[in-house]
Design a protein around this motif. Structure first.
Motif, PDB file in Angstrom:
ATOM      1  N   ASP A 123      11.742  -7.194   4.574  1.00 32.54           N
ATOM      2  CA  ASP A 123      10.938  -8.294   4.041  1.00 32.54           C
ATOM      3  C   ASP A 123       9.616  -8.480   4.766  1.00 32.54           C
ATOM      4  OD1 ASP A 123      12.964  -8.802   2.250  1.00 32.54           O
ATOM      5  OD2 ASP A 123      13.903 -10.365   3.480  1.00 32.54           O
ATOM      6  N   GLN A 124       9.475  -7.919   5.958  1.00 38.01           N
ATOM      7  CA  GLN A 124       8.258  -8.132   6.740  1.00 38.01           C
ATOM      8  C   GLN A 124       7.089  -7.265   6.278  1.00 38.01           C
ATOM      9  OE1 GLN A 124      10.918  -6.408   7.565  1.00 38.01           O
ATOM     10  NE2 GLN A 124      10.661  -5.086   9.357  1.00 38.01           N
ATOM     11  N   HIS A 125       7.334  -6.346   5.355  1.00 39.04           N
ATOM     12  CA  HIS A 125       6.298  -5.415   4.921  1.00 39.04           C
ATOM     13  C   HIS A 125       5.617  -5.885   3.634  1.00 39.04           C
ATOM     14  CE1 HIS A 125       7.993  -2.813   7.948  1.00 39.04           C
ATOM     15  NE2 HIS A 125       9.160  -2.824   7.336  1.00 39.04           N
ATOM     16  N   ILE A 126       4.419  -5.349   3.373  1.00 39.45           N
ATOM     17  CA  ILE A 126       3.660  -5.670   2.166  1.00 39.45           C
ATOM     18  C   ILE A 126       3.314  -4.356   1.457  1.00 39.45           C
ATOM     19  CG2 ILE A 126       1.540  -6.686   1.231  1.00 39.45           C
ATOM     20  CD1 ILE A 126       1.467  -8.483   3.730  1.00 39.45           C
ATOM     21  N   ALA A 127       3.611  -4.286   0.179  1.00 41.66           N
ATOM     22  CA  ALA A 127       3.278  -3.105  -0.623  1.00 41.66           C
ATOM     23  C   ALA A 127       2.208  -3.461  -1.640  1.00 41.66           C
ATOM     24  CB  ALA A 127       4.524  -2.575  -1.333  1.00 41.66           C
ATOM     25  N   ILE A 128       1.199  -2.589  -1.779  1.00 38.04           N
ATOM     26  CA  ILE A 128       0.104  -2.811  -2.719  1.00 38.04           C
ATOM     27  C   ILE A 128       0.045  -1.629  -3.687  1.00 38.04           C
ATOM     28  CG2 ILE A 128      -2.377  -3.182  -2.994  1.00 38.04           C
ATOM     29  CD1 ILE A 128      -2.478  -4.130  -0.094  1.00 38.04           C
ATOM     30  N   GLN A 129       0.074  -1.938  -4.976  1.00 36.02           N
ATOM     31  CA  GLN A 129      -0.087  -0.912  -6.004  1.00 36.02           C
ATOM     32  C   GLN A 129      -0.859  -1.491  -7.178  1.00 36.02           C
ATOM     33  OE1 GLN A 129       3.502   0.976  -7.825  1.00 36.02           O
ATOM     34  NE2 GLN A 129       2.350   2.879  -7.512  1.00 36.02           N
ATOM     35  N   ALA A 130      -1.962  -0.822  -7.538  1.00 40.50           N
ATOM     36  CA  ALA A 130      -2.733  -1.267  -8.699  1.00 40.50           C
ATOM     37  C   ALA A 130      -2.014  -0.852  -9.985  1.00 40.50           C
ATOM     38  CB  ALA A 130      -4.141  -0.667  -8.649  1.00 40.50           C
ATOM     39  N   TRP A 131      -1.557   0.385 -10.032  1.00 36.78           N
ATOM     40  CA  TRP A 131      -0.774   0.907 -11.144  1.00 36.78           C
ATOM     41  C   TRP A 131      -0.117   2.206 -10.696  1.00 36.78           C
ATOM     42  CZ3 TRP A 131      -2.642   5.620 -13.358  1.00 36.78           C
ATOM     43  CH2 TRP A 131      -3.950   5.960 -12.982  1.00 36.78           C
ATOM     44  N   TYR A 132       0.935   2.583 -11.405  1.00 35.16           N
ATOM     45  CA  TYR A 132       1.692   3.780 -11.032  1.00 35.16           C
ATOM     46  C   TYR A 132       1.184   4.986 -11.791  1.00 35.16           C
ATOM     47  CZ  TYR A 132       5.585   7.084 -10.773  1.00 35.16           C
ATOM     48  OH  TYR A 132       6.354   8.213 -10.592  1.00 35.16           O
ATOM     49  N   GLN A 133       0.765   6.004 -11.062  1.00 32.22           N
ATOM     50  CA  GLN A 133       0.254   7.238 -11.638  1.00 32.22           C
ATOM     51  C   GLN A 133       1.436   8.189 -11.824  1.00 32.22           C
ATOM     52  OE1 GLN A 133      -3.260   8.378  -9.580  1.00 32.22           O
ATOM     53  NE2 GLN A 133      -3.566  10.296 -10.671  1.00 32.22           N
ATOM     54  N   ASP A 134       2.054   8.170 -13.012  1.00 33.74           N
ATOM     55  CA  ASP A 134       3.329   8.855 -13.191  1.00 33.74           C
ATOM     56  C   ASP A 134       3.144  10.321 -13.563  1.00 33.74           C
ATOM     57  OD1 ASP A 134       2.455   8.649 -15.763  1.00 33.74           O
ATOM     58  OD2 ASP A 134       4.142   7.473 -16.518  1.00 33.74           O
ATOM     59  N   GLY A 135       4.270  10.971 -13.810  1.00 34.69           N
ATOM     60  CA  GLY A 135       4.289  12.393 -14.120  1.00 34.69           C
ATOM     61  C   GLY A 135       5.399  13.062 -13.341  1.00 34.69           C
ATOM     62  N   SER A 136       5.545  14.363 -13.519  1.00 33.31           N
ATOM     63  CA  SER A 136       6.534  15.104 -12.741  1.00 33.31           C
ATOM     64  C   SER A 136       6.104  15.128 -11.280  1.00 33.31           C
ATOM     65  CB  SER A 136       6.654  16.541 -13.266  1.00 33.31           C
ATOM     66  OG  SER A 136       5.451  17.259 -13.001  1.00 33.31           O
ATOM     67  N   CYS A 137       7.015  15.541 -10.419  1.00 28.59           N
ATOM     68  CA  CYS A 137       6.680  15.615  -8.996  1.00 28.59           C
ATOM     69  C   CYS A 137       5.475  16.524  -8.776  1.00 28.59           C
ATOM     70  CB  CYS A 137       7.897  16.123  -8.214  1.00 28.59           C
ATOM     71  SG  CYS A 137       7.638  16.219  -6.427  1.00 28.59           S
ATOM     72  N   ARG A 138       5.452  17.660  -9.448  1.00 32.54           N
ATOM     73  CA  ARG A 138       4.334  18.595  -9.286  1.00 32.54           C
ATOM     74  C   ARG A 138       3.032  17.984  -9.815  1.00 32.54           C
ATOM     75  NH1 ARG A 138       5.000  24.768 -11.093  1.00 32.54           N
ATOM     76  NH2 ARG A 138       6.372  24.611  -9.269  1.00 32.54           N
ATOM     77  N   GLN A 139       3.104  17.302 -10.955  1.00 30.62           N
ATOM     78  CA  GLN A 139       1.904  16.682 -11.519  1.00 30.62           C
ATOM     79  C   GLN A 139       1.349  15.599 -10.592  1.00 30.62           C
ATOM     80  OE1 GLN A 139       3.648  15.468 -15.243  1.00 30.62           O
ATOM     81  NE2 GLN A 139       2.688  17.161 -16.389  1.00 30.62           N
ATOM     82  N   ARG A 140       2.236  14.796 -10.014  1.00 29.85           N
ATOM     83  CA  ARG A 140       1.776  13.723  -9.130  1.00 29.85           C
ATOM     84  C   ARG A 140       1.234  14.277  -7.818  1.00 29.85           C
ATOM     85  NH1 ARG A 140       5.884  10.871  -7.448  1.00 29.85           N
ATOM     86  NH2 ARG A 140       7.539  12.123  -8.390  1.00 29.85           N
ATOM     87  N   ARG A 141       1.860  15.335  -7.323  1.00 30.28           N
ATOM     88  CA  ARG A 141       1.378  15.968  -6.096  1.00 30.28           C
ATOM     89  C   ARG A 141      -0.037  16.515  -6.272  1.00 30.28           C
ATOM     90  NH1 ARG A 141       3.517  18.766  -1.573  1.00 30.28           N
ATOM     91  NH2 ARG A 141       5.638  18.289  -2.218  1.00 30.28           N
ATOM     92  N   GLY A 158       1.664  -1.010   2.972  1.00 27.84           N
ATOM     93  CA  GLY A 158       1.719   0.291   2.323  1.00 27.84           C
ATOM     94  C   GLY A 158       0.889   0.314   1.057  1.00 27.84           C
ATOM     95  N   LEU A 159       0.149   1.407   0.857  1.00 24.30           N
ATOM     96  CA  LEU A 159      -0.701   1.589  -0.319  1.00 24.30           C
ATOM     97  C   LEU A 159      -0.068   2.661  -1.211  1.00 24.30           C
ATOM     98  CD1 LEU A 159      -4.158   1.721   1.533  1.00 24.30           C
ATOM     99  CD2 LEU A 159      -2.791  -0.278   0.896  1.00 24.30           C
TER     100      LEU A 159
END
Length: 373
Positions: free
Chosen positions: A308-326, A293-294
């Motif tokens: 446990d079988q999955h791999i998650a990749i995140q460089a950094w979290y782009q935060d904000g309200s739900c509307r801002q992130r959308r 997952g990206l």
């Protein structure tokens, strides 16, 4: 067995395919401890096509989108919801419209979420609030069954989403044909989903193409790119074009048009799945396929593929309200490098090769269960 309670339960997780699928372990947890319970799931289209086959869901109640703003819908839904005489309503979504349906049903016990995840008017409309400790949707939803007096740790969380046999046959037939035409092994495929309802959740098409080329040259895996609608079909076509420019033409193929059930069947055939935090990733998870997952504008700790079988990749979290992130640009997604996904793919290939367990359980469809019974 006859002495066990037989509660009539309403689940009001209405929308977003991925969130509905991540709620399935809660339904299984209820049935495990209260097998005579009757569970009705109130849901908006199109997720009912998947939930209808699930062995723990007894009935689907279709809710029209936008019902909360239509007074006539309130009257008809109230009549429809009160007819089954629900004992308990459970609101894993935690918003006004989901809690409102429980209130309209007349259920005496309406279980909802207290705190951060109980939003809008849900804490007023639900009358038994559970303080959840988990952040991820799967364990957080399961915690709600404490309101029924059930244990959250009786069994490990599981999805048990069946693959429809008819859909599987159609997908296998298509895959065999395209594999013969483009000369690759139909049993050595991975699934890529480039789309996402939020543009801020999308990775770049040339990068997916580079990963597809890498998987073919290093692991002899062909990438099948799934899509829905004209925009995503163009994304899939662009990924194939970029992959073809780097190497053999059979590194990447564009999937045939798929329904949700056919997408589930195709995802189950993949060695693993690569995509953003969207419904197709959680669908692959629910049928037992390992996922890479990206993540950009969502956090893996909240909604990654569960297990446990999955791999998650995140460089950094782009935060904000739900509307801002959308409405944000996909800056955080673009900072995920091609090399990071290639390394995760190497890790996944090694993990699958070393695993002694089958990739997914062969779960019969509800149709097969009924026929056998």
């Amino acid at each position: 067995m006859d002495g066990q309670p037989k509660p009539n339960i309403l689940i009001t997780r209405l929308s977003h395919i991925g969130d509905c699928l991540l709620t399935l372990p809660m339904v299984n947890a209820i049935k495990d401890q209260c097998p005579q319970a009757r569970i009705t799931w109130a849901v908006e289209s199109p997720t009912q096509k998947l939930l209808a086959l699930h062995p723990s869901v007894d009935e689907i109640l279709m809710i029209p989108k936008g019902w909360a703003g239509k007074p006539r819908c309130w009257i008809s839904l109230r009549r429809q919801l009160q007819q089954p005489q629900f004992d308990i309503a459970i609101d894993p979504q935690g918003i006004t419209k989901s809690a409102g349906l429980g209130w309209l049903s007349g259920a005496k016990q309406r279980i909802g979420i207290r705190g951060r995840w109980g939003r809008e008017l849900s804490t007023w409309l639900n009358n038994k609030l559970v303080e959840t400790e988990a952040t991820h949707i799967v364990p957080r939803s399961i915690e709600l069954i404490q309101g029924m007096g059930l244990s959250v740790n009786a069994n490990p969380p599981r999805f048990d989403l069946p693959v429809c046999p008819e859909s599987q046959q159609q997908v296998v037939r298509w895959l065999d044909e395209v594999a013969t035409d483009q000369d690759f092994d139909p049993q050595k495929i991975i699934v890529i989903n480039p789309g996402g309802t939020w543009a801020s959740k999308r990775w770049e098409m040339d990068r997916f193409g580079a990963v597809a080329n890498y998987l073919k040259s290093h692991h002899d895996l062909t990438s099948v790119v799934v899509w829905a609608g004209d925009e995503e079909h163009q994304m899939a076509t662009d990924i194939k074009r970029h992959a073809d420019a780097l190497g053999p033409s059979n590194a990447c193929v564009v999937a045939c048009p798929t329904s949700l059930r056919e997408l589930a069947a195709l995802s189950a055939l993949g060695q693993f799945f690569i995509g953003g935090d969207t419904g197709p990733l959680h669908l692959a998870n629910a049928v037992g396929t390992p996922c890479i997952g990206l993540y950009g504008t969502t956090r893996p700790e909240d909604s990654c593929a569960f297990g446990d079988q999955h791999i998650a990749i995140q460089a950094w979290y782009q935060d904000g309200s739900c509307r801002q992130r959308r409405n944000a640009t996909n800056d955080a997604m673009r900072d995920i490098s091609i090399e990071a996904v290639q390394q995760a793919s190497d890790q996944m290939v090694s993990q699958i090769a070393n695993s002694k367990l089958p990739k997914f359980d062969a779960v019969a469809s509800k149709q097969q269960i009924l026929q056998a019974g």
